[in-house]
Structures are given as C-alpha cells and as structure tokens.
Design an enzyme around this catalytic site. Sequence first.
Site, short mmCIF file in Angstrom:
data_model
loop_
_atom_site.label_atom_id
_atom_site.label_comp_id
_atom_site.label_asym_id
_atom_site.label_seq_id
_atom_site.Cartn_x
_atom_site.Cartn_y
_atom_site.Cartn_z
N GLU A 121 0.94 -1.23 0.04
CA GLU A 121 0.16 0.21 -0.01
C GLU A 121 0.92 1.29 0.04
O GLU A 121 1.49 1.59 0.86
CB GLU A 121 -1.15 -0.05 1.27
CG GLU A 121 -1.97 -1.03 1.44
CD GLU A 121 -2.98 -1.14 0.48
OE1 GLU A 121 -3.44 -0.06 -0.07
OE2 GLU A 121 -3.47 -2.10 0.09
N CYS A 181 -2.04 9.67 2.67
CA CYS A 181 -1.70 8.93 1.25
C CYS A 181 -2.51 9.36 0.11
O CYS A 181 -2.14 9.58 -1.16
CB CYS A 181 -1.74 7.51 1.55
SG CYS A 181 -2.86 6.80 2.00
P1 NAD Z 1 8.08 4.67 4.91
O1 NAD Z 1 8.20 3.78 3.66
O2 NAD Z 1 9.44 5.56 5.26
O3 NAD Z 1 8.05 3.82 6.44
C1 NAD Z 1 6.87 2.73 6.29
C2 NAD Z 1 7.48 1.69 7.18
O4 NAD Z 1 8.45 1.09 6.75
C3 NAD Z 1 7.99 2.00 8.71
O5 NAD Z 1 7.40 1.20 9.86
C4 NAD Z 1 9.32 1.95 8.82
O6 NAD Z 1 10.07 1.65 10.04
C5 NAD Z 1 9.51 0.62 7.78
N1 NAD Z 1 10.67 0.72 6.99
C6 NAD Z 1 11.61 1.73 6.77
N2 NAD Z 1 12.61 1.35 6.10
C7 NAD Z 1 12.64 0.02 5.72
C8 NAD Z 1 13.29 -1.02 5.16
N3 NAD Z 1 14.63 -0.78 4.43
N4 NAD Z 1 12.90 -2.40 5.13
C9 NAD Z 1 11.56 -2.68 5.74
N5 NAD Z 1 10.89 -1.69 6.48
C10 NAD Z 1 11.21 -0.43 6.29
O7 NAD Z 1 6.92 5.62 4.88
P2 NAD Z 1 6.44 6.67 5.94
O8 NAD Z 1 7.03 7.79 5.81
O9 NAD Z 1 6.24 6.06 7.41
O10 NAD Z 1 4.90 6.95 5.41
C11 NAD Z 1 4.62 7.67 4.53
C12 NAD Z 1 4.38 7.12 3.07
O11 NAD Z 1 3.34 6.19 3.22
C13 NAD Z 1 3.92 7.92 1.97
O12 NAD Z 1 4.45 7.61 0.66
C14 NAD Z 1 2.47 7.69 1.74
O13 NAD Z 1 1.87 7.99 0.72
C15 NAD Z 1 2.44 6.22 2.32
N6 NAD Z 1 1.15 5.67 2.59
C16 NAD Z 1 0.38 4.97 1.84
C17 NAD Z 1 -0.90 4.55 2.43
C18 NAD Z 1 -1.66 3.58 1.65
O14 NAD Z 1 -2.93 3.31 1.85
N7 NAD Z 1 -1.51 3.54 0.45
C19 NAD Z 1 -1.27 4.95 3.60
C20 NAD Z 1 -0.40 5.78 4.45
C21 NAD Z 1 0.79 6.27 3.75
#
Ligand code: NAD
Length: 477
Positions: A225, A259
């Site tokens: 997502e 998002c």
């Molecule tokens: P992010 O990708 O930085 O982090 C998300 C999660 O991934 C965190 O729990 C983090 O600890 C983990 N993570 C970080 N690096 C990782 C790695 N190398 N391997 C595995 N896990 C890792 O995202 P964010 O900044 O927390 O959230 C914002 C983003 O999420 C935006 O792009 C937004 O559009 C998206 N988002 C999408 C939805 C949806 O439903 N499609 C909903 C909310 C947010």
Amino acid sequence: MAAESIQSLIAATGVEDLERRFEAQRRAFAGEAYPTPERRRDRLDRLEQALRRHEADIRRAIAEDFGHRSHDETLLFEQFMCIEGIRHARSELRKWMRPRRRGVAWWSLPGRAVVTHQPLGVIGIVVPWNYPLSLAVGPSIPALAAGNRVMVKMSEYTPRIGALFEQMIAEAFEPTEMTVVNGGVEVARRFTSLPFDHLLFTGSTPVGREVMKSAAENLTPVTLELGGKSPVIVGGDFDVAEAARRIMHGKLANGGQTCIAPDYALVPAASVDAFIAACRDATLRLYPALVDNLDYTSIINDRHFGRLAGYVEEARLKGATVHKLHPDESDAARRRFSPVALTAVSADMRVMREEIFGPILPVVPYGEVGEAIAFVRERSHPLALYYFGGGEGRKRVLRETISGGVTVNNTLLHFAQEDLPFGGVGPSGIGAYHGSEGFRTFSQAKPIYYDSRLSGSALLRPPYGKLFQLVTRLLHR
Ligand code: NAD
C-alpha cells in the site's frame, strides 16, 4: 523532535525476540489451522475492547507524536474507521467464510466444485507514521477475520502510539495470536525478512521496493500500500467554489499528510483565478486561525517541515507563483505549515515530481478534458483520483485513467467505504484490502473438486481401448 530522543522512547524489539515471537505464532497456528467463526469474532471483539478502553490514551499519544494532531481528526480518521472496519468484518464474517459454489465441466457431472478460504498462517503488517492506528488496525482486522496470527511493526516516527499499541495488544491478546513490534529501520528490515505467510506493507514507494525484494527471498506474497501523486480534476460543469471547499478539506486533513490527499489540481484554465480565491476562502472557513488552532495538525518532524518549505522555495525560484491561502505565517518551531497554492508550475520542480504529503496545492490549468487525462496518463498510476463533475467529462476520465481508486465529487471518501477494496496500482501499490477483498488477501482461496461416486473418469483410464476412443471422440467433437 531530535532523532536521538525519538530513539530513546522506543523500546526496540530485539532481533532474537522477533524470531521467537514469529516461531511461537507459527507453532500456535499449526495447532489451530481453521479457527471457528466464534473464535475469530472473539478476536475482533477483543480488538474493539482494547481500542475503546484506551480511547483517550490513543488520542493523547498520537497528538504527542505529531507535536500536535487534532484529537477530532484522530477520532474520525483513526478510531471511528477502526471500529467501522471491525463492525463490518463481524457482520460479514460468516458470508466471507462460506465456500463458494463453482461450475464443473459438463463431462464431470455429477461432480461438484467449490472454492473455500483458508487462513494462511502468520501475517506481517508494516505501518507508516501518518495514520499509525488505523493503518495498524485496518489490515489486522481482515487478517484476524481470515483466521490468521498477526505481527505488526509500528513506525519509529510515532514511538508513543507505537508503545501504547504494543501494550494494548499485549493486554488483549496472547502473543501467539497478535503481537506488536517497535523499532527503527534495522528492526523493520529484520521484520520484513521473516518468512511470513503474507506481508502487508503500507509506506513509501522506495521502501516498498526494498520490502518486496526482501519478501522475494522467502517467496512471501506481498500487499504493498504505497503512495504517489493523486490528482484531482475539476470538470468545467462543477461549481468551482464548492469543489474548492471539498478539495481543501481533503488536502488539509492531518496537515496534508494523507496518502490519498489530493496532491495537485487540474482546473479549467478560465477558472484558475476563481478556484484559487475559493481555496483561500475555504481554508479560512475550515481554519479561521491556523497556528493556534487545535483542529489543524502539525507536520510530523523538522525534516518533513523543511522538505515542504524547500518545495515552495524551489518552485518560486524556478518561476512558480506562490498563493498564500491563509494570513497566518508558518511556525517552524511548532511545525505549523501555512497552506499555499502554486501556479505556473513545471515538470522539473520537485513539487511536481515527488509526493507532496503536506498543505501545498499546485494548480495546473487545462483546456479540454482530454488534456487533463493526458496529463494524468503521462505519469505513474496514482493511488487515488478525484473528479468533480458529470457527463462526458466524467465518463472519459473514469474510463481513460488508471488509478487505485476514485471518489467522484469529493475527496478521500472511497477509502471509508468498507465494502470497497482499497489499494494502489503499479507504483502506487500491489493488491488490496478492506471488505471481502481484505479477507481474501489473507486467505488461501482453495479450489476443491469433489468427484462423484458415479464418476465417469473410469472411462478415461488406460488401457485405451475402443470405449476410450468412443468417449474421447464424443468429448472432442
Ligand atoms: P516509509 O516507507 O518511510 O516507512 C513505512 C514503514 O516501513 C515504517 O514502519 C518503517 O520503519 C519501515 N521501513 C523503513 N525502511 C525500511 C526498510 N528498508 N525495510 C523494511 N521496512 C522499512 O513511509 P512513511 O514515511 O512512514 O509513510 C509515508 C508514506 O506512506 C507516503 O508515501 C504515503 O503515501 C504512504 N502511505 C500509503 C498509504 C496507503 O494506504 N497506500 C497509507 C499511508 C501512507
């Protein structure tokens, strides 16, 4: 908040502990391969009770993580959404679990075919910071309803709700049923390399790519997502002022950190000035004061605040016009970002290349609807698309653009329809959850064919003699 002090709040889950919890869940699942509907409902009930018991704590924890998050937004976009999801799953559960009758080949009659849904095992769920409760609970609901064990990894950017959610779930569940993990990127990497039976990741597109790579090592199926730039197109036949009111609500909720927030607006060229005036009017109505308004949510941290300020500055230097939408100035110390619209933007600006995730609205003029469609189609498939208007314009936009989901005449609301699947497409995501699609995401849809005692298959066995040839000639006509 400085990175060090955030880190100090997180009681990071140790790697060995992570593996131990995973193995314990695996063993527990092996002892209960197909939980009864009552058992699944009991888990959903306990999840609801935990949410209700800690209602005020949740609002406080998220507000502190953000610096300030409107309590009413937490109530509406997180707590209400979670309870709605649980209610929906509870009422639909028996229907989702029912085997689905399928047709059989005429020559297999009187055999019968069904598809049954079976829990997969241990599900991993990775949560971002922007809606830390609903994006942890939302996917857990169908995973539990489908009869699985669940491990959730919270975001390091929201350590207070992370710690509270870990505690809430530990009070309500055996760790072998559902457990919550906290920690930074290292823990996240270890978490996503566990051989889950399915992994649902919500977060950014670049991290989604990493997650898919590490899941590929175990051939773990993924639901991703992700994010991206969700456009809104205002049709020529829709009242511009009303469109602006609805768009600004979707844009400014959670300080723009949603998002599916409308990222940029495509507006008929002749209406751009009126649209921007209406956006200003709408912003003032929604938030008469801004910096001291408890309804307005802060930007999560200094890095993101700086990123947003950098977008505006870079766009201005490259020739964009910046339209302040509120008289209050931004307050960097409290990370209150005063909303702006941008015109005369171009494709080389970061604000037009990257997901904005904040209260900045680029406005792009278009001539006829085909131009707006082409603008969307030239870019990555978005997570959401919004169209305001009807008639041929709406029909064309719905048919000719590809996006994860659509709301017509408003923003965000398709996410809230429990019976609609939610997910992206291509760079905005893979797979979907919510509603029956969520249940199916976390199930093995197992096709079963029941042959009849009067099976004709004996006619198709060797030795292939005359009878076989007669039968195959008949079948093969
Ligand atoms: P992010 O990708 O930085 O982090 C998300 C999660 O991934 C965190 O729990 C983090 O600890 C983990 N993570 C970080 N690096 C990782 C790695 N190398 N391997 C595995 N896990 C890792 O995202 P964010 O900044 O927390 O959230 C914002 C983003 O999420 C935006 O792009 C937004 O559009 C998206 N988002 C999408 C939805 C949806 O439903 N499609 C909903 C909310 C947010």
